[in-house]
Design an enzyme around this catalytic site. Structure first.
Site, PDB file in Angstrom:
ATOM      1  CG  ASP A  36      -7.874  40.925 -23.334  1.00 38.99           C
ATOM      2  OD1 ASP A  36      -8.333  40.473 -22.277  1.00 38.99           O
ATOM      3  OD2 ASP A  36      -6.670  41.194 -23.509  1.00 38.99           O
ATOM      4  N   GLY A  87     -16.370  36.717 -22.407  1.00 40.65           N
ATOM      5  CA  GLY A  87     -17.225  36.711 -21.212  1.00 40.65           C
ATOM      6  C   GLY A  87     -18.660  37.038 -21.565  1.00 40.65           C
ATOM      7  CG  ASN A 122      -4.053  33.660 -16.677  1.00 43.98           C
ATOM      8  OD1 ASN A 122      -5.044  33.045 -16.309  1.00 43.98           O
ATOM      9  ND2 ASN A 122      -3.213  33.162 -17.559  1.00 43.98           N
ATOM     10  CB  ALA A 123      -9.074  34.541 -17.436  1.00 43.50           C
ATOM     11  N   GLY A 124      -9.568  37.691 -17.442  1.00 46.25           N
ATOM     12  CA  GLY A 124     -10.429  38.766 -16.943  1.00 46.25           C
ATOM     13  C   GLY A 124     -11.645  38.813 -17.836  1.00 46.25           C
ATOM     14  CG  HIS A 125     -13.460  35.614 -18.999  1.00 48.71           C
ATOM     15  ND1 HIS A 125     -13.559  34.254 -18.905  1.00 48.71           N
ATOM     16  CD2 HIS A 125     -12.375  35.846 -19.773  1.00 48.71           C
ATOM     17  CE1 HIS A 125     -12.564  33.699 -19.590  1.00 48.71           C
ATOM     18  NE2 HIS A 125     -11.843  34.655 -20.114  1.00 48.71           N
ATOM     19  CB  THR A 137      -1.681  38.577 -15.662  1.00 49.98           C
ATOM     20  OG1 THR A 137      -1.451  37.217 -15.307  1.00 49.98           O
ATOM     21  CG2 THR A 137      -2.283  38.648 -17.053  1.00 49.98           C
ATOM     22  CD  GLN A 196      -5.459  32.958 -20.362  1.00 53.11           C
ATOM     23  OE1 GLN A 196      -5.480  31.739 -20.451  1.00 53.11           O
ATOM     24  NE2 GLN A 196      -5.838  33.572 -19.258  1.00 53.11           N
ATOM     25  CG  LEU A 236     -19.135  45.328 -36.841  1.00 56.93           C
ATOM     26  CD1 LEU A 236     -17.819  45.080 -37.579  1.00 56.93           C
ATOM     27  CD2 LEU A 236     -20.241  44.519 -37.521  1.00 56.93           C
TER      28      LEU A 236
HETATM   29  P1  IMP Z   1       0.505  34.985 -17.948  1.00 62.98           P
HETATM   30  O1  IMP Z   1      -0.625  34.163 -18.450  1.00 62.98           O
HETATM   31  O2  IMP Z   1       0.136  35.888 -16.807  1.00 62.98           O
HETATM   32  O3  IMP Z   1       1.752  34.180 -17.677  1.00 62.98           O
HETATM   33  O4  IMP Z   1       0.935  35.999 -19.132  1.00 62.98           O
HETATM   34  C1  IMP Z   1       1.502  35.539 -20.361  1.00 62.98           C
HETATM   35  C2  IMP Z   1       1.006  36.395 -21.533  1.00 62.98           C
HETATM   36  O5  IMP Z   1      -0.393  36.158 -21.706  1.00 62.98           O
HETATM   37  C3  IMP Z   1       1.144  37.904 -21.304  1.00 62.98           C
HETATM   38  O6  IMP Z   1       1.396  38.527 -22.544  1.00 62.98           O
HETATM   39  C4  IMP Z   1      -0.216  38.317 -20.795  1.00 62.98           C
HETATM   40  O7  IMP Z   1      -0.502  39.666 -21.028  1.00 62.98           O
HETATM   41  C5  IMP Z   1      -1.118  37.393 -21.623  1.00 62.98           C
HETATM   42  N1  IMP Z   1      -2.401  37.109 -20.985  1.00 62.98           N
HETATM   43  C6  IMP Z   1      -2.639  36.312 -19.939  1.00 62.98           C
HETATM   44  N2  IMP Z   1      -3.954  36.278 -19.650  1.00 62.98           N
HETATM   45  C7  IMP Z   1      -4.556  37.069 -20.547  1.00 62.98           C
HETATM   46  C8  IMP Z   1      -5.920  37.414 -20.798  1.00 62.98           C
HETATM   47  O8  IMP Z   1      -6.850  36.980 -20.123  1.00 62.98           O
HETATM   48  N3  IMP Z   1      -6.142  38.271 -21.843  1.00 62.98           N
HETATM   49  C9  IMP Z   1      -5.146  38.733 -22.620  1.00 62.98           C
HETATM   50  N4  IMP Z   1      -3.864  38.435 -22.436  1.00 62.98           N
HETATM   51  C10 IMP Z   1      -3.569  37.603 -21.406  1.00 62.98           C
END
Ligand code: IMP
Length: 431
Positions: free
Chosen positions: A14, A18, A39-42, A128, A223, A332
């Site tokens: 985060d 992106g 799991n990513a959110g860009h 996630t 991540q 910043l």
């Molecule tokens: P998972 O990847 O869903 O298995 O989550 C494992 C850990 O990685 C957890 O603490 C999630 O919150 C964190 N995580 C996974 N993807 C992201 C991301 O894109 N941004 C920030 N944290 C992430």
């Protein structure tokens, strides 16, 4: 000149990668995702509209760029179709702009069910809930299914049945949870995969050719370093290699070719979602202020992010394990108006000893206290400034201090959410 740059997060994800990938895509021909999954959110901003990408690379808004989902990425066909539909609803066509490796492993409904059941039943990682961990487990256990397996339907059906039966046993008897239906899963895959299979290409061949011709390529990390399965704050990590080491294995390109310049994206403070160590975490009003100003709510889950001061001990670990060439400092502007800004320069352990390395076990993380250096904040605004010379003096001092403490130069500063709110001091492609 570098014909390839890796853009990855040096904290807990985060960091605003992106936007930076979108910004740098102007200079590139290819953008490649090489690990992780939805799991990513860009977040990228187009015409003041916020678009959140999960599996598709952040270069997708640019015409004439080939976005590649390489072999290291886990694919949920349902989620990918949802993302494609969302892009189409914003008038963004992916036709000819997206190529997918047939070697990507599949995230299946039972992976999501296991992820959910685990998070509900024992010590929480705070995932996630996208099934990422269980999907990587199947890959490593050598029972995973790839996109290419769908092309051979008879054997795919048999293996899918076997894998679902295997996991249903665990779901029912261990987690006392509902089972996953084989027929529904198969139908979902068949209905979603037609569009996806049309985009299958030999992506490592495409990329190797691009490197042969010195065409510019961006490798887009997801991540952040501290969530790396090997280098991060285990077990509070994701299940892939988020560090630069993962670029080569996740894309099928030799390391010397794909890692011309490694741009580490760093937020001007720290955030983390999910559980796990976070020495500089702020619990009071300053933390709340940063969370609100920085809009620190998960793009995939909507969860409020934990917020804290910047941590140079952790960043130096990231510099080391990624071979960071330069930094991009994001958000910043969120520090505008702060009276004082803290930088964590070392830790104190439970015996009171000062240390400058991150602990390697959960036990050693306990009772770690941050040691801070305090810098004055600035009165003017960083928000939307597009020329380094116009930054407040104290903001420049903060940037310089980070450079001194890490030994790495800041090449890009992000001063607001849109593409234009950026200061490119040096372009990583042209140095
Ligand atoms: P998972 O990847 O869903 O298995 O989550 C494992 C850990 O990685 C957890 O603490 C999630 O919150 C964190 N995580 C996974 N993807 C992201 C991301 O894109 N941004 C920030 N944290 C992430």
């Amino acid at each position: 000149m570098n014909n390839s740059i890796v853009i990855l997060g040096v904290q807990w994800g985060d960091e605003g990668k992106g936007k930076i990938v979108d910004l740098m895509t102007k200079y590139s021909k290819y953008v490649v995702r090489y690990h992780g999954g939805d799991n990513a959110g860009h977040t990228v901003i187009l015409n003041r509209k916020k678009i959140i990408l999960h599996t598709i690379p952040s270069g997708i808004l640019h015409e004439g760029v080939l976005n590649i989902i390489a072999n290291g990425v886990m694919i949920s066909v349902k989620s990918l179709i949802k993302e494609l539909t969302c892009l189409q609803s914003h008038g963004i066509s992916v036709k000819n702009g997206l190529a997918i490796s047939e070697s990507c492993f599949l995230i299946l409904p039972h992976h999501v069910a296991i992820d959910r059941a685990r998070e509900a039943s024992k010590g929480k990682i705070g995932t996630t809930l996208r099934g990422i961990g269980p999907a990587y487990e199947d890959k490593v256990a050598r029972r995973g299914l790839k996109l290419s397996d769908i092309l051979h339907m008879t054997s795919f059906e048999a293996r899918l049945k076997e894998i679902i039966d295997f996991h249903n046993f665990q779901l029912i008897h261990y987690y006392h949870s509902s089972s996953i239906g084989y027929q529904e899963t198969l139908e979902e895959i068949i209905s979603c995969s037609e569009v996806i299979l049309e985009m299958i290409e030999d992506v490592s061949e495409i990329l190797n050719r691009a490197h042969d011709n010195f065409e510019p390529v961006i490798y887009e990390g997801a991540q952040g370093t501290m969530l790396d399965i090997d280098q991060g704050t285990y077990p509070y990590v994701t299940s892939s290699n988020t560090t630069s080491g993962g670029v080569s294995s996740g894309s099928g390109i030799g390391p010397k070719r794909c890692m011309g310049h490694i741009l580490g994206v760093m937020k001007a403070y720290s955030t983390r979602v999910g559980s796990g160590p976070f020495p500089t975490e702020l619990h009071g009003s300053i933390g709340e202020l940063l969370r609100k100003r920085g809009m620190e709510y998960g793009s995939t889950t909507g969860r409020p992010r934990r917020v804290g001061w910047i941590d140079v001990v952790m960043i130096n670990k990231s510099v080391q394990c990624n071979s960071i060439s330069s930094f991009c400092l994001t958000k910043l502007d969120v520090l505008d108006g702060m009276e004082r800004i803290k930088i964590c320069t070392s830790y104190r352990d439970r015996e009171g000893k000062e240390i400058d390395k991150i602990p390697s076990s959960l036990e050693a993380w306990k009772d770690i206290e941050p040691v801070y250096e305090i810098l004055p904040g600035w009165k003017g605004k960083v928000y939307k400034i597009r020329d380094y010379r116009f930054l407040p003096e104290e903001a420049i001092r903060y940037v310089r201090r980070i450079e001194e403490l890490t030994g790495v130069s800041v090449y890009i500063i992000s001063t607001g959410p849109s593409r234009e709110d950026s200061i490119i001091i040096k372009n990583p492609f042209y140095c």
